[in-house]
Structures are given as structure tokens and as C-alpha cells.
Design a protein around this motif. Structure first.
Motif, mmCIF file in Angstrom:
data_model
loop_
_atom_site.group_PDB
_atom_site.id
_atom_site.type_symbol
_atom_site.label_atom_id
_atom_site.label_comp_id
_atom_site.label_asym_id
_atom_site.label_seq_id
_atom_site.Cartn_x
_atom_site.Cartn_y
_atom_site.Cartn_z
ATOM 1 N N LYS A 111 39.275 41.757 43.583
ATOM 2 C CA LYS A 111 40.262 41.602 42.510
ATOM 3 C C LYS A 111 40.139 42.786 41.556
ATOM 4 C CE LYS A 111 41.731 38.576 38.730
ATOM 5 N NZ LYS A 111 41.676 37.263 38.103
ATOM 6 N N THR A 112 41.264 43.336 41.170
ATOM 7 C CA THR A 112 41.251 44.394 40.162
ATOM 8 C C THR A 112 41.049 43.714 38.806
ATOM 9 O OG1 THR A 112 42.871 45.580 41.492
ATOM 10 C CG2 THR A 112 42.537 46.364 39.244
ATOM 11 N N ASN A 113 40.136 44.247 38.028
ATOM 12 C CA ASN A 113 39.877 43.660 36.713
ATOM 13 C C ASN A 113 41.191 43.469 35.939
ATOM 14 O OD1 ASN A 113 39.515 44.444 33.654
ATOM 15 N ND2 ASN A 113 37.704 43.318 34.327
ATOM 16 N N GLU A 114 41.340 42.307 35.328
ATOM 17 C CA GLU A 114 42.637 41.991 34.705
ATOM 18 C C GLU A 114 42.941 42.845 33.472
ATOM 19 O OE1 GLU A 114 40.583 39.220 35.744
ATOM 20 O OE2 GLU A 114 40.288 37.939 33.991
ATOM 21 N N HIS A 115 41.902 43.229 32.734
ATOM 22 C CA HIS A 115 42.150 44.084 31.562
ATOM 23 C C HIS A 115 42.583 45.475 32.018
ATOM 24 C CE1 HIS A 115 40.485 40.984 29.090
ATOM 25 N NE2 HIS A 115 39.416 40.949 29.861
ATOM 26 N N GLY A 144 47.594 42.882 46.664
ATOM 27 C CA GLY A 144 46.455 41.976 46.866
ATOM 28 C C GLY A 144 46.859 40.548 46.547
ATOM 29 N N ARG A 145 46.077 39.903 45.693
ATOM 30 C CA ARG A 145 46.412 38.525 45.315
ATOM 31 C C ARG A 145 47.097 38.464 43.952
ATOM 32 N NH1 ARG A 145 41.375 35.056 47.848
ATOM 33 N NH2 ARG A 145 41.297 36.302 49.754
ATOM 34 N N GLY A 146 47.752 39.579 43.590
ATOM 35 C CA GLY A 146 48.757 39.476 42.545
ATOM 36 C C GLY A 146 48.335 39.705 41.101
ATOM 37 N N THR A 147 47.244 40.433 40.862
ATOM 38 C CA THR A 147 46.842 40.627 39.454
ATOM 39 C C THR A 147 47.946 41.340 38.653
ATOM 40 O OG1 THR A 147 44.590 40.850 40.296
ATOM 41 C CG2 THR A 147 44.912 41.338 37.982
ATOM 42 N N THR A 148 48.542 42.381 39.240
ATOM 43 C CA THR A 148 49.630 43.090 38.533
ATOM 44 C C THR A 148 50.841 42.180 38.366
ATOM 45 O OG1 THR A 148 48.951 45.086 39.725
ATOM 46 C CG2 THR A 148 51.031 45.206 38.526
ATOM 47 N N LEU A 149 51.134 41.413 39.429
ATOM 48 C CA LEU A 149 52.317 40.544 39.385
ATOM 49 C C LEU A 149 52.155 39.523 38.265
ATOM 50 C CD1 LEU A 149 52.711 39.905 43.231
ATOM 51 C CD2 LEU A 149 53.504 41.847 41.872
#
Ligand SMILES: C[S@@+](CC[C@H](N)C(=O)[O-])C[C@H]1O[C@@H](n2cnc3c(N)ncnc32)[C@H](O)[C@@H]1O
Length: 339
Positions: A111-115, A144-149
Motif C-alpha cells: 500500500k502506498t502511504n496515504e499521506h 493497486g487497491r485504490g489509495t489514490t482513488l
């Protein structure tokens, strides 16, 4: 000169350690150059009461819209006016319109860090003509599993994603449907096979939702589309000039691999060289593309060349490079499609 202080989110400090102040200052500089009415004349790290703050001076007092804009900084916890050695809290009004657990619930390796995701989305959107305005169409071509989305939806934008990984597609589809149900948001969600000349080309999740029944009736809805396919085929799934913002965290190379794509090498830059021209066509004129990548996999000049060759103008965004782990030193590059 009016002076201000930003208190940084403890979570941002934990992830970025020494880099957190520098990243905040770099993001602040982009807000100043691209969006604020007033100009930030320089920022600093200042300890107040033993706690580190990012302090800055402005050419004119921050307007209310400026404070609202700054409420969206990826690291910000609180904004203060500095009066002598006193801190006066300023009224924050971030764009956020959904519950924050949309962004925090999912936890998984890769997961890409959300911040960081918010930082990338912010500085990319600010390079575009619409800034962090209303109604943006945001695309993450390796989602991926949508962190940007999720961050785009949080801002009230429409979100479009694509990823080659079938497990990611299923995990995200399951997550978002459950989340919408649990939040009792009025929505429709369907997964449809996408065929090209009768062969299965990919799967597509289509979601529409609104904050209430009344909102949906009035047409105040957000769209989310996720496609399970190779990013090199993005053009087959989306129309040219569809997106205001394209933001993605590219595969890191050696450690995490760049999956998929028949005959693709494992070098992330090779993948980007093949993908960027197609992505650029999906951007609206005046839109912007932001890519986060591992600098061990390629130099910023090489990536700048790829973007320039695709007809984009690379922004001068210094000081975003930061250490992630032994195998990853990450940086951001942002480019505009000329209007
Ligand atoms: C660094 S991860 C992005 C993670 C994402 N931001 C998240 O938080 O879930 C890179 C993504 O690129 C995807 N990817 C790699 N090669 C791809 C390709 N050729 N087409 C589409 N996606 C690809 C991987 O499946 C992975 O999900």
C-alpha cells in the motif's frame, strides 16, 4: 509581515521522520506558487513550546479561501496565526466529504502511504488549470487497491483506476462495496466483463454513489471506475482527454517488481517509457500527470525526458525526494499537458 505556523500530523512525522518538515515545506511552496492568493515568502522549522512547527511569512494576510486551501496539505494537523509568541487557531475547512476510514481501513503489503498519496494528488492537481477545484476527474493507471482513488473520492472527485493485478482488483472491489453498504450511502455497483472483438479484454467495476437519497435524485453523485487490465492498454478503456489529473505510484522495481505486460522488462522506467505516451493522451489539455517512483530504478532526468517526449511540460518541483527503506528512495515528478 503576517506569520503563520503549521502543526504537522503525528502520523506524518512518524512515517517521514526527518523528511517530514522538508516535505511539508516543499508542498507548501507548491500551494504558494500555484494556488494561494497571497505569496509565502519563505518557510522554516521553529520549535514552539518544545514542539516543531513549520512557520512561514506571507506577502499579505492569508484570506479565508487560502486557509481553506491550506487545510488540505497532506501533513497538516492545525494552522495558526502567529501573534508574538501566541498561536491563534485558524478555521480549517478541508475538502474532505467522506468518513476518513475510507482511506485508513485497508492495510496490505504494497500500500502506498496515504499521506504520501495525498501529497502526490495535491501537487499534481495544483499543476493543472483547475487546481484543487471542484469536479476533477482523477485517474490512477496503476492503482493497486485504490489509495489514490479513495483520496480522490474523499475530495469529492470522480476516480478512475486501472491495475493488472487481479487480486488487487478483487480486494478493492470487495472493500469499496462493503464500505458503501456500511456507510449506508445510496449507490449502485456492478462488475462487467469488457470484451474486444469478442475476447475478454478485462473487467470493469462501475460505481455511482451520493451522500443521500436526495443528493442522488438531484444528480449530485460521484463516479468510480476500476479496470483490471494492463496499463499499456489504458487507451482501450478510456477516451482521450478524459482526465484532469493522472497520479500514480509506480512499481518500485527489484523488490516489488513491475508485474504484467507481455514482454515487459522489470525496470519501472521501461514500463513508464511505454505507458506515458498513452497516458498523456488521456489527459485534458491543462491537466497534469504526477508520478512517484524509486530513484534507484532511474534518474529524474530520464523520467523528465519520457514526459517531455510525450508532449508534456515538466514542473520545477524540487525537494520531494525522500528515503522510504533500504531499497527505495522515492521522488515525485509532475508535468502538465499544455492547454
Ligand atoms: C507501488 S504499487 C501501487 C500501489 C497503490 N498506490 C496502492 O496504494 O494500492 C504499483 C502497482 O503497479 C501495478 N502494475 C505494475 N505493472 C503494471 C502494468 N503493466 N499494468 C497495470 N498495473 C501494473 C502493480 O500491480 C501495483 O499494484
Amino acid at each position: 509581515m503576517p506569520r503563520y505556523a503549521l502543526l504537522i500530523l503525528p502520523a506524518f512525522n512518524r512515517v517521514y521522520g526527518e523528511s517530514s518538515i522538508r516535505l511539508t515545506r516543499a508542498e507548501l511552496a507548491v500551494f504558494s506558487a500555484r494556488a494561494l492568493e497571497g505569496e509565502i515568502l519563505g518557510s522554516d522549522e521553529t520549535r514552539i513550546g518544545g514542539v516543531p512547527y513549520v512557520t512561514f511569512e506571507t506577502s499579505q494576510p492569508l484570506s479565508e479561501p487560502d486557509v481553506h486551501l491550506l487545510s488540505n496539505l497532506s501533513s497538516v494537523y492545525a494552522v495558526f496565526g502567529l501573534e508574538g509568541d501566541l498561536l491563534r487557531p485558524l478555521g480549517m475547512r478541508p475538502r474532505d466529504r467522506l468518513s476518513s476510514d475510507l482511506i485508513t481501513i485497508q492495510k496490505y503489503a504494497g500500500k502506498t502511504n496515504e499521506h504520501f498519496t495525498k501529497l502526490l494528488l495535491n501537487v499534481t492537481a495544483l499543476a493543472g488549470d483547475k487546481g484543487l477545484g471542484d469536479g476533477l476527474q482523477v485517474f490512477d493507471p496503476m492503482c493497486g487497491r485504490g489509495t489514490t482513488l479513495n483520496q480522490a473520492l474523499m475530495y469529492g472527485y470522480d476516480a478512475y483506476g486501472l491495475d493488472v493485478d487481479g487480486k488487487d482488483f478483487e480486494a478493492y472491489t470487495g472493500f469499496i462495496k462493503t464500505w458503501l453498504r456500511n456507510k449506508r450511502l445510496k449507490h449502485t455497483a456492478e462488475i462487467v466483463p469488457v470484451r474486444r472483438e469478442r475476447a475478454l479484454a478485462g473487467r470493469r467495476l462501475n460505481v455511482t454513489f451520493g451522500l443521500s437519497k436526495e443528493a442522488v435524485k438531484a444528480g449530485d453523485v460521484q463516479h468510480l471506475t476500476v479496470v483490471n487490465a494492463d496499463t499499456l492498454k489504458s487507451r482501450e478503456f478510456f477516451k482521450p482527454r478524459s482526465f484532469d489529473v493522472l497520479a500514480t505510484d509506480a512499481p518500485y522495481g527489484v523488490q516489488h517488481g513491475s508485474k504484467g505486460g507481455a514482454g515487459l522488462s522489470r525496470s519501472p522506467l521501461e514500463l513508464l517509457a511505454k505507458a506515458v505516451p498513452g497516458w498523456a493522451e488521456l489527459l485534458r489539455p491543462g491537466g497534469a500527470m504526477g508520478i512517484a517512483w524509486n530513484t534507484y530504478g532511474g534518474k529524474s532526468e530520464e523520467l523528465a525526458r519520457i514526459l517531455t517526449d510525450a508532449g508534456l511540460q515538466v514542473m520545477d518541483y524540487p525537494d520531494f525526494e525522500h528515503w522510504v527503506d533500504q531499497a527505495i528512495v522515492r521522488d515525485i515528478i509532475v508535468a502538465r499537458r499544455p492547454a
